[in-house]
Design a protein around this motif. Structure first.
Motif, PDB file in Angstrom:
ATOM      1  N   VAL A 174       0.341  -1.723   0.044  1.00  0.00           N
ATOM      2  CA  VAL A 174      -0.328  -0.270   0.199  1.00  0.00           C
ATOM      3  C   VAL A 174       0.756   1.427  -0.020  1.00  0.00           C
ATOM      4  O   VAL A 174       0.766   2.050  -0.588  1.00  0.00           O
ATOM      5  CB  VAL A 174      -0.943  -0.065   1.080  1.00  0.00           C
ATOM      6  CG1 VAL A 174      -1.878   1.292   1.064  1.00  0.00           C
ATOM      7  CG2 VAL A 174      -1.414  -0.968   0.795  1.00  0.00           C
ATOM      8  N   ARG A 178       0.148   4.083  -2.746  1.00  0.00           N
ATOM      9  CA  ARG A 178      -0.239   5.434  -2.331  1.00  0.00           C
ATOM     10  C   ARG A 178       0.417   6.512  -2.374  1.00  0.00           C
ATOM     11  O   ARG A 178       0.504   7.494  -1.984  1.00  0.00           O
ATOM     12  CB  ARG A 178      -1.555   4.893  -1.267  1.00  0.00           C
ATOM     13  CG  ARG A 178      -2.487   4.725  -1.304  1.00  0.00           C
ATOM     14  CD  ARG A 178      -3.406   4.548  -0.636  1.00  0.00           C
ATOM     15  NE  ARG A 178      -3.395   6.343  -0.832  1.00  0.00           N
ATOM     16  CZ  ARG A 178      -4.917   6.471   0.147  1.00  0.00           C
ATOM     17  NH1 ARG A 178      -5.333   6.071   0.967  1.00  0.00           N
ATOM     18  NH2 ARG A 178      -4.469   8.105   0.240  1.00  0.00           N
ATOM     19  N   VAL A 179       2.262   5.849  -2.280  1.00  0.00           N
ATOM     20  CA  VAL A 179       2.953   7.311  -1.849  1.00  0.00           C
ATOM     21  C   VAL A 179       4.593   6.997  -2.617  1.00  0.00           C
ATOM     22  O   VAL A 179       4.781   7.510  -3.550  1.00  0.00           O
ATOM     23  CB  VAL A 179       3.411   7.310  -0.519  1.00  0.00           C
ATOM     24  CG1 VAL A 179       4.657   7.956  -0.500  1.00  0.00           C
ATOM     25  CG2 VAL A 179       2.400   6.810   0.504  1.00  0.00           C
ATOM     26  N   PRO A 182       2.819   7.482  -6.783  1.00  0.00           N
ATOM     27  CA  PRO A 182       2.778   9.341  -6.897  1.00  0.00           C
ATOM     28  C   PRO A 182       3.560  10.106  -7.137  1.00  0.00           C
ATOM     29  O   PRO A 182       4.102  10.741  -8.238  1.00  0.00           O
ATOM     30  CB  PRO A 182       1.899   9.314  -5.627  1.00  0.00           C
ATOM     31  CG  PRO A 182       1.059   8.546  -5.757  1.00  0.00           C
ATOM     32  CD  PRO A 182       2.170   7.385  -5.930  1.00  0.00           C
TER      33      PRO A 182
ATOM     34  N   PHE B  92       2.874  14.083   3.019  1.00  0.00           N
ATOM     35  CA  PHE B  92       3.120  13.185   0.747  1.00  0.00           C
ATOM     36  C   PHE B  92       3.283  14.605   0.362  1.00  0.00           C
ATOM     37  O   PHE B  92       2.266  15.459   0.438  1.00  0.00           O
ATOM     38  CB  PHE B  92       1.605  12.382   1.250  1.00  0.00           C
ATOM     39  CG  PHE B  92       2.142  11.318   1.973  1.00  0.00           C
ATOM     40  CD1 PHE B  92       3.571  10.319   2.845  1.00  0.00           C
ATOM     41  CD2 PHE B  92       0.913  11.004   2.719  1.00  0.00           C
ATOM     42  CE1 PHE B  92       3.553   9.737   3.319  1.00  0.00           C
ATOM     43  CE2 PHE B  92       1.424   9.974   3.554  1.00  0.00           C
ATOM     44  CZ  PHE B  92       2.288   9.343   4.215  1.00  0.00           C
ATOM     45  N   HIS B  94       1.711  14.846  -2.972  1.00  0.00           N
ATOM     46  CA  HIS B  94       1.217  14.623  -3.213  1.00  0.00           C
ATOM     47  C   HIS B  94      -0.223  14.996  -3.416  1.00  0.00           C
ATOM     48  O   HIS B  94      -1.036  14.799  -3.486  1.00  0.00           O
ATOM     49  CB  HIS B  94       0.918  13.663  -4.609  1.00  0.00           C
ATOM     50  CG  HIS B  94       1.296  12.421  -4.039  1.00  0.00           C
ATOM     51  ND1 HIS B  94       2.201  11.546  -3.099  1.00  0.00           N
ATOM     52  CD2 HIS B  94       0.118  11.487  -3.514  1.00  0.00           C
ATOM     53  CE1 HIS B  94       1.853  10.858  -2.289  1.00  0.00           C
ATOM     54  NE2 HIS B  94       0.710  10.398  -2.611  1.00  0.00           N
ATOM     55  N   MET B  95      -0.699  15.304  -1.931  1.00  0.00           N
ATOM     56  CA  MET B  95      -2.189  15.132  -1.021  1.00  0.00           C
ATOM     57  C   MET B  95      -1.253  16.640  -0.665  1.00  0.00           C
ATOM     58  O   MET B  95      -0.744  16.677  -0.290  1.00  0.00           O
ATOM     59  CB  MET B  95      -1.713  13.974  -0.040  1.00  0.00           C
ATOM     60  CG  MET B  95      -1.643  12.791  -0.848  1.00  0.00           C
ATOM     61  SD  MET B  95      -1.550  11.509   0.729  1.00  0.00           S
ATOM     62  CE  MET B  95      -1.565  10.339   0.159  1.00  0.00           C
ATOM     63  N   PHE B 103      -4.768  10.278   5.545  1.00  0.00           N
ATOM     64  CA  PHE B 103      -4.555   8.994   5.135  1.00  0.00           C
ATOM     65  C   PHE B 103      -4.418   7.538   6.420  1.00  0.00           C
ATOM     66  O   PHE B 103      -4.989   6.158   6.278  1.00  0.00           O
ATOM     67  CB  PHE B 103      -2.501   9.343   5.200  1.00  0.00           C
ATOM     68  CG  PHE B 103      -2.026   8.252   4.351  1.00  0.00           C
ATOM     69  CD1 PHE B 103      -2.300   7.883   3.405  1.00  0.00           C
ATOM     70  CD2 PHE B 103      -1.355   7.470   5.217  1.00  0.00           C
ATOM     71  CE1 PHE B 103      -1.522   6.811   2.542  1.00  0.00           C
ATOM     72  CE2 PHE B 103      -0.866   6.451   4.428  1.00  0.00           C
ATOM     73  CZ  PHE B 103      -0.914   6.068   2.990  1.00  0.00           C
ATOM     74  N   LEU B 107      -6.714   4.497   6.163  1.00  0.00           N
ATOM     75  CA  LEU B 107      -6.102   2.907   6.260  1.00  0.00           C
ATOM     76  C   LEU B 107      -6.969   2.409   7.450  1.00  0.00           C
ATOM     77  O   LEU B 107      -6.530   0.551   7.073  1.00  0.00           O
ATOM     78  CB  LEU B 107      -4.371   2.962   6.560  1.00  0.00           C
ATOM     79  CG  LEU B 107      -3.721   3.342   4.832  1.00  0.00           C
ATOM     80  CD1 LEU B 107      -2.681   3.401   5.112  1.00  0.00           C
ATOM     81  CD2 LEU B 107      -4.104   2.082   3.660  1.00  0.00           C
TER      82      LEU B 107
END
Lengths: 261, 362
Positions: A174, A178-179, A182, B92, B94-95, B103, B107
């Protein structure tokens, strides 16, 4: 730099630019000539050759065939190259340098050598000459480029990003999707477009590994043998414009990549 | 019930080696629920390794880590109720701020409306309300730090790890954030495990400070304990400024220890250990605990000296005093600017309360 050397440098630069672009300009121009023979003078202009290309079912089919090969090659190369980069990048193990050198070898082996070798190998393991063989041949050639670009990007990702994802409840898979993925996006776009161009443009491997169905470069080669026609100029111009747009876009994403984040 | 139930983390005799280097050496420590505990020490002392073992990023070679009664020694980071604020925040890129905070909740499998509710709460709480849709690189250092804190608090961890989170902030902001952090810790009632090499941070925020050196605990106690009652020379020197006095123990009575300091009889105390008669010892005397008198005072520990330098520093004056009869022995002292004026002469007397001279373990 003195004024003198500056003038010499700029003359050399512009001479180079002219050398680069005049043949291209000639090729594009001849595609609009209303005559079967290539050469000056041009008495009348026409778009007919483009119309011919658009109606030439063989050309269109071959174009689609080449695109299908380029897209498949790109997808395969991105997956394998990224996997290789994530495997080779952070892990330290004995013989890493050797593994890395071996992985990069296909990028520097002369095309003709690699094409013949692949041809023999494909026959040995019973892969018919044709689409699959070309895709495999192109992928072997492209994977090192993807791996290098992705590794360069990966090395700029702070280790704490993945740790933070793990800390917040992500398992390693994951966390990757997700990290890390990207974060790799600009590298993947750049490398992907580069792969498409390499594959679309390749003649030698496609020639040796292809079956009856030609790819676009192989078709152009075949058409040339039966005589130069402005139709070829029209096809080439279309390809030129498309690849230039793609190439510039790739270059832009690569530049963003080098700036980081 | 007492004791056992209040322990949220038990670091049970943990050792961690990297090659031949022992990073953490048989560390045994209990952390209480709701406590703000700081591990303080120079780089390489083992404080960060301890934090990373609590987070699950390193596995102890020996010993166990028990979190709220459950042995988590070998559990990966994603399977323990511990969250971390990283030194570089590790947001992060890109978020958005909101996606970063969500996040951990996603999860955990929280439903969307619960995620939104919790995120709204945290954004409000940390004064980030307007920033939900911003990208982290549009924020200032202090704001990024708060987002990292919100993201780590969101999954409601049993223990929050903070790895030198103020290191990247400029000096002025750092002081303000220290107060904020302490306030946030109090209001959430969360257990904070803070790691720093900055003694001021440790003293300002912590309920308890653990000073580490070379993989072992030098001393653990309240900030006041460590400052005024250091047990070892390392702690005395690492925290604050101090005078170190070397001498021989001449006698011990029930309250004080008599030390022969180059022929002068001085009195001090010891904490956490008891020296023996005849031992050569080092004792610590804080600069602000040195009292200055124009004439000989009628009290213990009165020594005559001569001022060799006097520096005016605004609210206080810093003095270097050479002690009579001692070659090259200089005592440093701080005085209020007003008192310093009284001691006009070069010659003066110094003294201190016996409980302010702390005899150190060697």
């Amino acid at each position: 730099m003195t004024r003198h050397t500056r003038i010499v440098m700029s003359v050399v630069y512009w001479a180079f630019v002219i050398y680069l672009f005049v043949p291209l300009a000639l090729m594009v121009t001849m595609g609009f000539k209303d005559s079967k023979f290539i050469g000056f003078p041009i008495r009348a202009w026409t778009f007919d050759w483009y119309a011919t290309v658009m109606q030439d079912t063989q050309v269109l089919a071959v174009f689609g065939y080449s695109m299908a090969i380029a897209v498949s090659t790109t997808v395969l190369s991105l997956i394998i190259g990224t996997w290789m980069a994530t495997f080779l990048g952070p892990n330290m193990f004995r013989g890493k340098a050797i593994v890395f050198a071996l992985a990069c070898l296909p990028a520097v082996i002369p095309g003709i050598i690699s094409a013949i070798a692949l041809r023999i190998f494909a026959r040995l393991i019973d892969i018919e000459p044709g689409m699959l063989a070309i895709i495999l041949g192109h992928t072997v050639h492209n994977v090192p480029f993807v791996a290098l670009v992705v590794m360069a990007r990966l090395s700029t990702q702070p280790k704490s990003h993945i740790e933070a994802a793990r800390d917040l409840g992500a398992d390693s898979i994951v966390a990757f999707f997700r990290v890390t993925l990207p974060y790799l996006k600009p590298a993947l776009i750049g490398a992907g477009i580069f792969c498409m161009l390499l594959s679309f443009d390749d003649f030698v491997r496609a020639f040796f590994l292809g079956g009856y169905q030609p790819t676009l470069p192989v078709l152009i080669f075949a058409k040339l043998r039966s005589g130069m026609s402005p139709e070829i100029n029209a096809i080439s111009t279309i390809v030129l414009i498309m690849t230039a747009i793609l190439g510039l876009w790739a270059e832009r994403s690569m530049r963003r990549l080098n700036k980081g984040s | 019930m007492t004791g056992e139930t209040d322990t949220i983390v038990h670091i049970d005799n943990v050792t961690k080696r990297f090659g031949s280097v022992v990073a953490v050496d048989r560390l045994d420590m209990r952390i209480m629920a709701g406590e703000f505990v700081t591990f303080l020490g120079p780089s390489g002392c083992g404080k960060s390794t301890t934090l990373r073992m609590l987070g699950g990023f390193e596995t102890p070679d020996e010993g166990r880590i028990v979190l709220d009664g459950v042995d988590v020694t070998r559990k990966p980071p994603n399977r323990r109720d511990v969250n971390m604020v990283f030194q570089d925040y590790a947001l992060f890129p890109h978020m958005t701020v909101g996606q970063n905070i969500a996040f951990g909740l996603e999860l955990k499998g929280e439903p969307r409306d619960e995620i939104d509710r919790r995120m709204g709460e945290l954004l409000d709480f940390l004064q980030l309300s307007g920033f939900r849709d911003r990208s982290p690189d549009q924020l200032s250092g202090g704001q990024r730090q708060r987002v990292a804190l919100a993201r780590a608090l969101a999954p409601d961890p049993k223990l929050l790890l903070l790895d030198e989170p103020l290191g990247a902030l400029d000096a002025k902001l750092r002081g303000q954030v220290q107060i904020e952090l302490k306030d946030i810790q109090k209001r959430t009632g969360k257990t904070f495990f803070f790691v720093t090499h900055d003694q001021e941070e440790a003293l300002t925020m912590s309920d308890r400070v653990v000073v580490m050196n070379a993989g072992r605990v030098e001393q653990a106690g309240t900030p006041e304990d460590l400052y005024f009652r250091p047990e070892s020379r390392f702690v005395a020197e690492f925290i604050g400024e101090t005078n170190l006095i070397e001498g021989t123990v001449r006698g011990i009575d029930k309250d004080t220890i008599a030390i022969d300091w180059n022929g002068t009889d001085v009195r001090g105390v010891a904490h956490g250990h008891q020296p023996c008669e005849g031992d050569t010892v080092t004792a610590s005397l804080r600069l602000e605990n040195v009292m200055c008198h124009p004439r000989k005072p009628a009290r213990m520990n009165a020594i005559e000296g001569r001022i060799v330098s006097k520096l005016f520093k605004g609210s206080r004056t810093s003095l270097d005093i050479r002690i009579g009869g001692h070659q090259n022995t200089v005592i440093h002292a701080y005085m209020d600017a007003g008192n310093a004026a009284q001691v006009a002469d070069d010659r003066l007397w110094i003294s201190w309360e016996p409980e302010r001279l702390t005899v150190l373990r060697d």
